[in-house]
Design an enzyme around this catalytic site. Structure first.
Site, mmCIF file in Angstrom:
data_model
loop_
_atom_site.group_PDB
_atom_site.id
_atom_site.type_symbol
_atom_site.label_atom_id
_atom_site.label_comp_id
_atom_site.label_asym_id
_atom_site.label_seq_id
_atom_site.Cartn_x
_atom_site.Cartn_y
_atom_site.Cartn_z
ATOM 1 N N SER A 8 99.998 95.914 62.352
ATOM 2 C CA SER A 8 100.798 96.890 63.212
ATOM 3 C C SER A 8 100.227 98.170 63.058
ATOM 4 C CB SER A 8 102.004 96.777 62.691
ATOM 5 O OG SER A 8 102.178 97.375 61.390
ATOM 6 N N GLY A 10 100.524 99.612 60.148
ATOM 7 C CA GLY A 10 101.046 100.168 59.028
ATOM 8 C C GLY A 10 100.552 99.962 57.667
ATOM 9 N N VAL A 11 100.929 100.526 56.454
ATOM 10 C CA VAL A 11 100.723 100.184 55.153
ATOM 11 C C VAL A 11 100.949 98.770 55.090
ATOM 12 C CG1 VAL A 11 102.690 101.079 53.988
ATOM 13 C CG2 VAL A 11 100.281 100.830 52.781
ATOM 14 N N ASP A 12 101.959 98.031 55.181
ATOM 15 C CA ASP A 12 102.383 96.897 54.506
ATOM 16 C C ASP A 12 101.404 95.875 55.351
ATOM 17 O OD1 ASP A 12 104.662 97.623 53.214
ATOM 18 O OD2 ASP A 12 106.034 97.623 54.763
ATOM 19 N N CYS A 101 111.703 90.070 68.243
ATOM 20 C CA CYS A 101 110.251 90.108 68.405
ATOM 21 C C CYS A 101 109.833 89.256 67.449
ATOM 22 C CB CYS A 101 109.836 91.522 67.912
ATOM 23 S SG CYS A 101 108.230 91.917 68.101
ATOM 24 N N CYS A 194 111.139 100.464 68.534
ATOM 25 C CA CYS A 194 109.997 100.892 68.575
ATOM 26 C C CYS A 194 109.880 101.224 70.191
ATOM 27 C CB CYS A 194 108.889 100.182 68.124
ATOM 28 S SG CYS A 194 108.795 98.456 69.246
#
EC number: 2.8.1.13
Length: 364
Positions: A8, A10-12, A101, A194
């Site tokens: 995405s 992001g960090v995860d 989603c 989002c």
């Protein structure tokens, strides 16, 4: 194993892809372009559908050393998530777009395409665990647990899912990202919805559904207490923003008890009138446990769990709550968990259709 890592930005998801690579899997990163016009979506790391996020995902893939692609899924996201969000509110329900989603995009459209391309599984950065029995479990980091929004997945979809972060806390994930040299290590988590650029859900719905004035009425007397510009702007349990013109006789706050699209009416009342002890739901996805079963149920994302007896029959679910719950909104998910020494196990989920108060509860 050949796996597709959904990144995405992001960090995860970056650390999840890196862990899958370290585990010896043949990993390919993919970023999902979900916005028809990315410039209108959030910037500053507040969303998960921006041009900035796409660039962050690409840089993370370069550091990890894996191939990277961008898949344009904007039209399908709009049809299955954004349009669904609008139509659910128009019908007086309160949807969870993240759950939709996961169901329609990440573990349906993406997984189907991945399998067609020869991948064995999809890796994501969700905070949840899969046990050796293939059942979904809560993350060890309960504050970041995302099993609620994943509970809609079928057994077949879970069999092709990999969640590398379920045994780690968010702090551990960020520390690992720093150690790996990933620039997203300190990137803030995404917040809100989002696809609503300014965070104004009411304004977003009004732009899509138009102004639809109606009455706000007292649930006990039927007295008109105020007006609204669209019943879609309200949800069960809401207290703020009601703009009531007639104060309660006892001076206590009032809450939204129900929304009736047919009459375009919002009904309000005291907090105790929100209490229900039975929840009915549709489109149940159940993972084999016989019912009735005593378990815990969660009625909204990040909500408290309530002990209940759950029955699944004919594709529907009924939960008889051992303790009354308030603010139960149609359109949200009910997720059933079985407490377990190794982490709560997801038994199944369904979409809430209504909450009901027994005569005994009403009498008090």
């Amino acid at each position: 194993m050949r796996v597709l890592a959904a990144m995405s930005g992001g960090v995860d998801s970056a650390v999840a892809a890196a862990r899958a690579h370290d585990a010896g899997h043949d990993v390919t990163g993919v970023h999902l372009a979900l916005a028809r016009n990315p410039q209108t979506y959030r910037t500053g790391a507040r969303g998960c559908c921006t041009l900035e996020d796409s660039r962050d995902a690409r840089r993370a893939a370069d550091v990890i050393g894996i191939p990277f692609y961008v898949w344009d899924m904007a039209d399908q996201f709009h049809d299955d998530v954004v349009d669904d969000f609008v139509s659910e509110y128009a019908a007086g329900r309160t949807p969870n777009p993240c759950l939709r989603c996961n169901e329609k995009i990440k573990f349906a459209a993406v997984l189907d395409r991945a399998v067609a391309l020869g991948f064995d599984a999809v890796v994501t950065g969700h905070h949840a665990r899969l046990g050796p029995d293939g059942l979904l479990r809560r993350s060890v980091d309960l504050a970041k647990d995302q099993s609620y929004v994943l509970a809609v997945l079928t057994g077949e979809q879970l069999a092709r899912a990999v969640f590398p972060l379920g045994d780690s806390t968010k702090a551990e994930v960020r520390a690992e990202a720093t150690a790996r040299g990933l620039a997203v290590a300190d990137k803030p988590d995404s917040h809100d919805i989002c696809f609503i650029a300014d965070g104004d859900t009411r304004g977003f719905l009004e732009r899509h559904l138009g102004s639809a004035p109606g009455d706000i009425v007292d649930g006990r007397t039927g007295e008109k207490l105020g007006t609204h510009n669209g019943a879609y702007a309200y949800t069960v349990g809401q207290r703020k923003g009601l703009d009531l013109r007639v104060p309660a006789a006892d001076g206590r706050p009032r809450y939204v008890l129900s929304i009736t699209p047919k009459t375009n009416t919002v009904t309000v009342g005291p907090r105790e009138a929100l209490a229900v002890d039975t929840v009915t739901a549709a489109r149940a996805i159940w993972h084999g446990a016989p019912t009735p079963v005593d378990c815990d149920v969660q009625l909204r994302a990040h909500g408290e769990v309530v002990p209940a007896a759950v029955t699944v029959e004919g594709g529907g679910l009924t939960a008889r709550l051992r303790e009354p719950a308030r603010g139960v909104a149609a359109g949200q998910a009910i997720v059933a968990y079985r407490p377990d020494a190794g982490g709560d196990i997801v038994l199944g989920s369904a979409t809430i259709t209504a909450g009901h108060a027994s005569e005994e509860l009403v009498r008090g």
